[in-house]
Design a protein around this motif. Structure first.
Motif, PDB file in Angstrom:
ATOM      1  N   GLU A 159      21.829  25.942 128.557  1.00  0.00           N
ATOM      2  CA  GLU A 159      22.101  25.086 129.720  1.00  0.00           C
ATOM      3  C   GLU A 159      23.134  24.014 129.375  1.00  0.00           C
ATOM      4  O   GLU A 159      24.090  23.786 130.128  1.00  0.00           O
ATOM      5  CB  GLU A 159      20.803  24.432 130.188  1.00  0.00           C
ATOM      6  CG  GLU A 159      20.974  23.521 131.396  1.00  0.00           C
ATOM      7  CD  GLU A 159      19.672  22.857 131.809  1.00  0.00           C
ATOM      8  OE1 GLU A 159      19.718  22.004 132.717  1.00  0.00           O
ATOM      9  OE2 GLU A 159      18.620  23.181 131.224  1.00  0.00           O
ATOM     10  N   SER A 182      16.543  28.069 122.870  1.00  0.00           N
ATOM     11  CA  SER A 182      17.707  28.804 123.376  1.00  0.00           C
ATOM     12  C   SER A 182      18.038  28.461 124.822  1.00  0.00           C
ATOM     13  O   SER A 182      19.211  28.324 125.185  1.00  0.00           O
ATOM     14  CB  SER A 182      17.463  30.314 123.242  1.00  0.00           C
ATOM     15  OG  SER A 182      17.379  30.685 121.887  1.00  0.00           O
ATOM     16  N   ASP A 183      17.020  28.324 125.672  1.00  0.00           N
ATOM     17  CA  ASP A 183      17.279  28.039 127.088  1.00  0.00           C
ATOM     18  C   ASP A 183      17.933  26.673 127.271  1.00  0.00           C
ATOM     19  O   ASP A 183      18.890  26.527 128.044  1.00  0.00           O
ATOM     20  CB  ASP A 183      15.984  28.110 127.892  1.00  0.00           C
ATOM     21  CG  ASP A 183      15.431  29.526 127.993  1.00  0.00           C
ATOM     22  OD1 ASP A 183      16.212  30.473 127.754  1.00  0.00           O
ATOM     23  OD2 ASP A 183      14.232  29.677 128.298  1.00  0.00           O
TER      24      ASP A 183
END
Length: 239
Positions: free
Chosen positions: A135, A130-131
């Protein structure tokens, strides 16, 4: 075109795009509609006379093409229309239609999609986590955003929002595509734990995945993936 030795190529000649070959089309034996060969499902006859899905259209011999949904296929099977259409397509060859033909087609299309995702992962085109996805999405670098069928609403919502921000389409209601696959199936296919969200930044890779996904979703009777060159999902295109 031959250019004389003493004549240099002008920019309009050197940069002229090559004409694209027309994509082969096939006719659905049930609906009579024509469609791109890559978007339809080919049927072939096995050595023992069974009609089976040829998902990658590589089996030798004559084939028949389907472009209808699973519900339409099952209705045609129940009414005997499929067998008649196959008899015409295969010129009266002896054949047997398995009762679970629809299941076999769906399983084949699911496997083709999972295989395609696995290939894109090994090629370094698939973004997981998810991160990392958030981004890339905020930077406008995501061509295709995908969620598992059992992804949490909150997790999907956050990534959808990041995607809209990156594409400067806030307020459009655009969302990523929810796959007809759960996290367990995705995790096994990717060889990773808890694969819930995925993204692709490479346009060509996104187009390849969209094609495999679109075939499956069309057969299931749902929305297809957004066409190449349009980053919004079908739901957003209706706004």
């Amino acid at each position: 075109m031959r250019t004389p030795n003493n004549e240099r190529l002008t920019p309009d000649i050197a940069d002229a795009p090559r004409p694209r070959k027309a994509e082969p089309e096939r006719k659905c034996i049930l609906s009579g509609d024509h469609g791109a060969r890559a978007q339809l499902v080919r049927l072939a006859i096995s050595p023992d006379g069974q009609v089976l899905p040829d998902i990658h259209a590589k089996a030798p011999g004559r084939g028949a093409w389907l472009g209808v949904s699973r519900a339409d296929l099952e209705a045609a099977m129940a009414k005997g229309k499929l067998k008649g259409a196959l008899a015409r397509a295969f010129k009266g060859a002896a054949l047997t239609v398995p009762d679970d033909l629809a299941d076999r087609i769906e399983d084949g299309l699911r496997r083709a999609l999972l295989d395609r995702l696995g290939l894109e992962l090994r090629a370094g085109h698939l973004i997981l986590g998810s991160d990392r996805i958030a981004e890339h999405a905020r930077g406008g670098a995501v061509e295709l955003l995908l969620h598992a069928s059992d992804a949490s609403a909150d997790g999907s919502r956050k990534l959808d929002q990041a995607w809209r921000v990156g594409n400067d389409i806030e307020g459009s209601g655009a969302t990523g595509t929810t796959l007809p696959l759960d996290r367990a199936a995705l995790s096994v296919a990717m060889g990773r734990d808890n694969v819930v969200h995925m993204a692709l930044a490479d346009p060509a890779a996104a187009a390849r995945v969209s094609l495999a996904l679109g075939r499956l979703m069309h057969f299931l009777g749902g929305e297809e993936a957004a066409p190449e060159g349009d980053r919004r999902t079908p739901a957003a295109l209706d706004d």
